[in-house]
Every structure is written in structure tokens, then in C-alpha cells.
Scaffold this active site. Structure first.
Site, PDB file in Angstrom:
ATOM      1  N   GLY A  12      51.163  24.463  36.864  1.00 28.67           N
ATOM      2  CA  GLY A  12      51.693  23.786  35.674  1.00 28.67           C
ATOM      3  C   GLY A  12      50.607  22.973  34.990  1.00 28.67           C
ATOM      4  O   GLY A  12      50.475  22.988  33.758  1.00 28.67           O
ATOM      5  N   LYS A  77      58.278  25.141  42.102  1.00 26.51           N
ATOM      6  CA  LYS A  77      58.346  26.058  43.241  1.00 26.51           C
ATOM      7  C   LYS A  77      59.658  26.838  43.162  1.00 26.51           C
ATOM      8  O   LYS A  77      60.671  26.322  42.648  1.00 26.51           O
ATOM      9  CB  LYS A  77      58.301  25.259  44.546  1.00 26.51           C
ATOM     10  N   ASN A 103      55.781  32.489  41.627  1.00 31.54           N
ATOM     11  CA  ASN A 103      55.826  33.352  42.804  1.00 31.54           C
ATOM     12  C   ASN A 103      57.269  33.551  43.265  1.00 31.54           C
ATOM     13  O   ASN A 103      58.110  32.677  43.055  1.00 31.54           O
ATOM     14  CB  ASN A 103      55.080  32.696  43.974  1.00 31.54           C
ATOM     15  N   LYS A 185      53.545  41.325  42.530  1.00 26.51           N
ATOM     16  CA  LYS A 185      53.015  40.001  42.911  1.00 26.51           C
ATOM     17  C   LYS A 185      53.615  39.566  44.248  1.00 26.51           C
ATOM     18  O   LYS A 185      52.931  38.965  45.091  1.00 26.51           O
ATOM     19  CB  LYS A 185      53.336  38.987  41.806  1.00 26.51           C
ATOM     20  N   ASN A 203      41.731  32.370  50.980  1.00 23.01           N
ATOM     21  CA  ASN A 203      42.174  33.760  50.822  1.00 23.01           C
ATOM     22  C   ASN A 203      41.133  34.762  51.319  1.00 23.01           C
ATOM     23  O   ASN A 203      41.466  35.719  52.018  1.00 23.01           O
ATOM     24  CB  ASN A 203      42.494  34.044  49.350  1.00 23.01           C
ATOM     25  N   ASN A 253      39.918  30.535  46.935  1.00 21.37           N
ATOM     26  CA  ASN A 253      41.157  29.795  46.665  1.00 21.37           C
ATOM     27  C   ASN A 253      41.898  29.459  47.955  1.00 21.37           C
ATOM     28  O   ASN A 253      41.943  30.260  48.880  1.00 21.37           O
ATOM     29  CB  ASN A 253      42.057  30.672  45.782  1.00 21.37           C
ATOM     30  N   SER A 255      45.465  29.318  49.050  1.00 21.84           N
ATOM     31  CA  SER A 255      46.721  29.808  48.469  1.00 21.84           C
ATOM     32  C   SER A 255      47.726  28.666  48.368  1.00 21.84           C
ATOM     33  O   SER A 255      47.579  27.627  49.019  1.00 21.84           O
ATOM     34  CB  SER A 255      47.314  30.917  49.341  1.00 21.84           C
ATOM     35  N   SER A 256      48.764  28.899  47.580  1.00 26.22           N
ATOM     36  CA  SER A 256      49.780  27.847  47.423  1.00 26.22           C
ATOM     37  C   SER A 256      50.412  27.511  48.775  1.00 26.22           C
ATOM     38  O   SER A 256      50.691  26.338  49.062  1.00 26.22           O
ATOM     39  CB  SER A 256      50.837  28.296  46.417  1.00 26.22           C
TER      40      SER A 256
HETATM   41  O1  KPL Z   1      49.687  33.637  44.180  1.00 28.30           O
HETATM   42  C1  KPL Z   1      48.886  33.233  45.001  1.00 28.30           C
HETATM   43  C2  KPL Z   1      49.227  31.966  45.670  1.00 28.30           C
HETATM   44  O2  KPL Z   1      48.331  31.235  46.104  1.00 28.30           O
HETATM   45  O3  KPL Z   1      50.418  31.674  45.746  1.00 28.30           O
HETATM   46  C3  KPL Z   1      47.680  34.053  45.366  1.00 28.30           C
HETATM   47  C4  KPL Z   1      47.668  35.329  44.552  1.00 28.30           C
HETATM   48  C5  KPL Z   1      47.715  34.365  46.823  1.00 28.30           C
HETATM   49  C6  KPL Z   1      46.395  33.369  44.994  1.00 28.30           C
HETATM   50  O4  KPL Z   1      46.084  32.336  45.842  1.00 28.30           O
END
Ligand code: KPL
Length: 301
Positions: A12, A77, A103, A185, A203, A253, A255-256
């Protein structure tokens, strides 16, 4: 364009800052009044792959104080989508468009039920962002965003929003098959998120050990079997290769789910591996790996 971001978390904030920096009138809606007031009192900071930015964005916990927006991005979320949909009514007028790139499975349906399907566009994004602290986010990785109508081919409004996102720094393209995008996704998240959450690795580190690669393959294989049984056409020919590609491209990254587990916050596991289990049950497809991953993540958060 007058736009609202619902949920000033990592994604966001990323979207809010880049849209505001591109000249749009951006407002943030946060469910927590105390945090909203704290965020409103300082500049939002963005670092990372898109450069350094500092912008002031009005933040409130009261949707009526923002009023009707042309565009609303829901970035809460997945487990908060229902509550957000109930709270964001005052942002939605007859011509407003509500976009979910969240997601997990079920967000577009939840928003459509609450606000009217005619207002909702959905899609997916490969953008990645990490929170340093509320209001300060690192843009960790960039990637494509796809957007479409929840049923049927892309329309002029979809193309208009894709152009706006692209101009703001999120390369975006219209899609004629949003269900395929969301499942695509979902499968990427099934292959990455639970493992980065459980192992607390970035990741890219998932690809370093054959054992982890094997686990990812097992979870993805089940999810693909469920998608096929549900009649979904995935947007890529080799799902496991796609999962590995995303893990590599977003290698740095967290991930979330990694971030949620690290901060002992509720995760989206019920809407990722848990969704595969639920859909598998409906379709008679066994999903023991996704069930185990759901229970493991729920055992720690
Ligand atoms: O969508 C993602 C997340 O972190 O939730 C990914 C694609 C795994 C990227 O980090």
C-alpha cells in the site's frame, strides 16, 4: 486522479508513494486511528529499486473524511478484506473503480459481494516491498502487473488504469483472464511464501538447496492439480519454472510471509496453501503438502 489506498502496509505504501509522486491526489485509509494519525504527521519514505522518495500523504481511519475516489486500491491482508470492504463504502461512488492486486484467493469475490461486482477490477503484481517501519518502505523488486475485469475481456477502463500505473512506475498490462492471473499468483505464493516464512530466508535463498527446491515442487504440483481440476487456465506453461523464476527475480526480497512470521503477525496462509486445501476438498484432489504447510505456519503465527 483522486485515489485511495486502503491499508498502508508494504505494498500500500509503495503504491501510494509512487502514485502521489506521479502527481495523483492520493489518500490513505488505515483501520488503526492511532497509527493513521502518526503516519499523517510525517512524510512517507520510499527507498530501493525505484530510487529515494519522500512524500506527504493524508492518512485517516475514517473513509467518509476522504469521500468518493475515482480509484481505490485495496492493499490489506487477505484476512482483512471483508472488514475493509465494509469500511470503505464512502470511497465508492457510482463510477468508482476498486482494484485488488492482493495475494490469495477470494479477495475479488469478497469485494464484489460487498460493493457490487461492477466496481471491482482484479489482477496480480510481481512488485515486492518490505516495511522498515510504518511509513518507510523499501521497494525490493519490480515486475509486471496485470489487471482485468473480474469476468470477460479487458475494457477501456482496464487499459486506462494500466496506462496510469505504467506512467507511475508500475509496468502494467491488461488481461482477459483474471481467474488465470489470480491462480497464477497463488501458485507462485504457494511455492515461495510458506517456505520463506518457515525457514526465514529471502526468496532467492530457496533455490540454493535441492531439498528446498523439492519441497517447493511438491507444494506447487498439488496446487497445479487443483487449478486444473477447477478448469483454470494458468498464464504460464511451466508453473514450477515460473515459481523458480520469481524466486530468483525477487531473490533479495523478504516475502510477505517471511515478514509476517518474523514479526509474529497473522499470515495469509489460510488464503494461500489453505485455499488450495479448501478447493482441493471441493474437487476431490488430495493436498497433504499444502495442508501440512498451513498447519505448520499456523503453529507459529
Ligand atoms: O507475492 C509475494 C509475497 O512476498 O507475498 C512474492 C511474489 C513471493 C514476492 O515476495
Amino acid at each position: 486522479m483522486k485515489a485511495a489506498i486502503v491499508g498502508p502496509g508494504a505494498m500500500g505504501t509503495l503504491f501510494g508513494v509512487l502514485l502521489a509522486d506521479a502527481g495523483h491526489e492520493v489518500h490513505m485509509l488505515d483501520k488503526e486511528p492511532v497509527r493513521a494519525a502518526a503516519l499523517a504527521a510525517k512524510d512517507f519514505l520510499l527507498d530501493g529499486v525505484s530510487g529515494k522518495r519522500s512524500v506527504r500523504i493524508p492518512v485517516t481511519a475514517d473513509a467518509a473524511a476522504i469521500g468518493v475516489c475515482e480509484l481505490v486500491f485495496v492493499w490489506v491482508k487477505a484476512y482483512d478484506t471483508r472488514a475493509a470492504a465494509a469500511a470503505l463504502g464512502p470511497l465508492v461512488g457510482p463510477d468508482s473503480i476498486v482494484v485488488t492486486l492482493q495475494n490469495g484467493l477470494g479477495n475479488a469475490q469478497t469485494l464484489s459481494e460487498a460493493l457490487g461486482a461492477q466496481h471491482v477490477l482484479a489482477g496480480s503484481t510481481a512488485q515486492g516491498a518490505n516495511v522498515v517501519e510504518p511509513g518507510h518502505v523499501i521497494h525490493a523488486g519490480t515486475g509486471d502487473t496485470f489487471l482485468g475485469e473480474i469476468a470477460g475481456p479487458a475494457t477501456p477502463r482496464v487499459r486506462r488504469i494500466c496506462d496510469m500505473l505504467t506512467a507511475a512506475g508500475f509496468p502494467a498490462a491488461p488481461s482477459d483472464d483474471v481467474a488465470g492471473l489470480i491462480w497464477g499468483k497463488l501458485i507462485v505464493n504457494v511455492g515461495i511464501n510458506p517456505f520463506t516464512g518457515l525457514l526465514q530466508v529471502r526468496n532467492g535463498e530457496l533455490l540454493e538447496r535441492p531439498e528446498t527446491r523439492q519441497l517447493m515442487a511438491m507444494a506447487v504440483e498439488e496446487a497445479v492439480a487443483v487449478a486444473k481440476a477447477a478448469g483454470v487456465k494458468l498464464p504460464f506453461p511451466d508453473p514450477l519454472a515460473k515459481v523458480r523464476e520469481v524466486a530468483e527475480k525477487t531473490g533479495k526480497n523478504k516475502s510477505s510471509m517471511h515478514q509476517d512470521v518474523a514479526n509474529r503477525r497473522r499470515t495469509e496462509i489460510d488464503f494461500i496453501c489453505g485455499a488450495i486445501v479448501r478447493e482441493g476438498e471441493k474437487l476431490g484432489i488430495p493436498t497433504p503438502v499444502n495442508r501440512t504447510l498451513t498447519l505448520l505456519i499456523r503453529s507459529i503465527c
